[in-house]
Design an enzyme around this catalytic site. Sequence first.
Site, PDB file in Angstrom:
ATOM      1  N   LYS A 129      42.164  22.079  37.858  1.00 57.17           N
ATOM      2  CA  LYS A 129      43.104  21.513  36.890  1.00 57.17           C
ATOM      3  C   LYS A 129      43.537  20.096  37.306  1.00 57.17           C
ATOM      4  O   LYS A 129      43.133  19.625  38.366  1.00 57.17           O
ATOM      5  CB  LYS A 129      44.303  22.449  36.722  1.00 57.17           C
ATOM      6  CG  LYS A 129      43.923  23.914  36.421  1.00 57.17           C
ATOM      7  CD  LYS A 129      43.317  24.120  35.042  1.00 57.17           C
ATOM      8  CE  LYS A 129      42.624  25.445  34.847  1.00 57.17           C
ATOM      9  NZ  LYS A 129      43.455  26.615  34.651  1.00 57.17           N
TER      10      LYS A 129
HETATM   11  C1  PLP Z   1      43.500  28.129  34.377  1.00 59.90           C
HETATM   12  C2  PLP Z   1      43.987  28.755  33.126  1.00 59.90           C
HETATM   13  C3  PLP Z   1      44.878  29.846  33.114  1.00 59.90           C
HETATM   14  C4  PLP Z   1      45.264  30.617  34.337  1.00 59.90           C
HETATM   15  O1  PLP Z   1      45.710  29.897  35.394  1.00 59.90           O
HETATM   16  P1  PLP Z   1      45.628  30.503  36.883  1.00 59.90           P
HETATM   17  O2  PLP Z   1      46.434  29.525  37.662  1.00 59.90           O
HETATM   18  O3  PLP Z   1      44.200  30.548  37.283  1.00 59.90           O
HETATM   19  O4  PLP Z   1      46.263  31.847  36.852  1.00 59.90           O
HETATM   20  C5  PLP Z   1      45.351  30.284  31.892  1.00 59.90           C
HETATM   21  N1  PLP Z   1      44.969  29.717  30.738  1.00 59.90           N
HETATM   22  C6  PLP Z   1      44.094  28.702  30.710  1.00 59.90           C
HETATM   23  C7  PLP Z   1      43.717  28.115  29.394  1.00 59.90           C
HETATM   24  C8  PLP Z   1      43.569  28.205  31.896  1.00 59.90           C
HETATM   25  O5  PLP Z   1      42.663  27.218  31.848  1.00 59.90           O
END
Ligand code: PLP
Length: 387
Positions: A180
């Site tokens: 991210k």
């Molecule tokens: C990464 C992501 C999540 C979950 O995040 P985590 O930190 O891995 O639990 C939820 N929704 C979307 C759209 C994501 O890209």
Amino acid sequence: MLPYGKQTIDAADIQAVVDALSSPMLTTGPLVDQFENDFATATDSNHAIAVSSGTAALHGAMHAVGICEGDEVIVAAITFVATSNAVLYCGGKPVFADVEPDTLLIDVFDVERKITPRTKAIIAVDYAGQPCDYRELRALADRYGLHLIADACHSLGGSYHGRKVGSLADVSCFSFHPVKQITTCEGGMLTTNDTRWAERIGRFRNHGINASAEVRQQQNTHRYDMQSLGFNYRLSDLHCALGISQLKRLQPFVRRRQAIAEHYRQRLSDVEFVDLLVDRGDRSSGRHLVVTQWDECRTGVSRDAFYHHLRQRQIGVNVHYRPVYQNSFYVERFGQNETCPNADKAYQQILSLPVFPTMTDAEVDFVCDAVIEFSQQHQQPQRRNAA
Ligand SMILES: *Cc1c(COP(=O)(O)O)cnc(C)c1O
């Protein structure tokens, strides 16, 4: 293999974590508050609550707005499974809304079609980093008395009509997974302007207990009260040290992602059979992903062939995502009666190209060359002669 996404860690990040490691409090100390304050400022929101993952943030959002047994929550069909799983954690039923074919953002008209007397909330997903149409979603939510939640796990650093992601919905959820915009290894955040919801989420991440160990220590008391059923979704000071340091570089990270996306657009916009998703003019993307759609119909060649072509060249392309309701757990629980034709069609076509801040222009060109090569392999001979 060139990954589709990865973290950017510098010496300041490492020093911040090392310093935190030798501080007296390893978890729920001053760095949690600092990260939350910095994040609230960066997203123009009144409250930010740090949690252990983006998934925990989504669960906290469902808890905060009071989703329970029998409630329906409308969720974008194309998203990571965590979005709709959060509804299930609270006993609610996810109802999938289709996406727009050119942006893969939730289709507001289909959201309205899926509203029933049981609908309590909408979770919009800022797919690939582009914010959804929050003006239309807000109007719809207000008209039907629904809560509007943003799954902003792709869109940190983006904006809509000049307003920052994090301030566009009733509650917004973020992830700090390494792919991210910024990372804490694992970690997440919720933002909201609602003080009561912020307090609820603050308790929810700590077993539903009304006072943290830090506060009890300060107030010189051993007493606490567990007021609701919560979880251990806390984020440690170590993680927050990294988050504080990373957040300082959010703007350059996003600018570099946008520059890479622009580079892809310049080289690929005229390539036959390959379409990039459309960027709407009234918003700016956090650019988590650069997504192409391969034209299976006109070429008779599958997206998976496109996938394998790029993987063979050590390019770590990926598919984000299979419509959630196609997963076997969802089929077993809800049957196969979902109809989101745009999502089903998109799933046959989508492929995410690498994008991360330290990716070089030469690497982008290398990916573009491989994409163009594949497109040319599938043009009709007469077309090649004409060109
Ligand atoms: C990464 C992501 C999540 C979950 O995040 P985590 O930190 O891995 O639990 C939820 N929704 C979307 C759209 C994501 O890209």
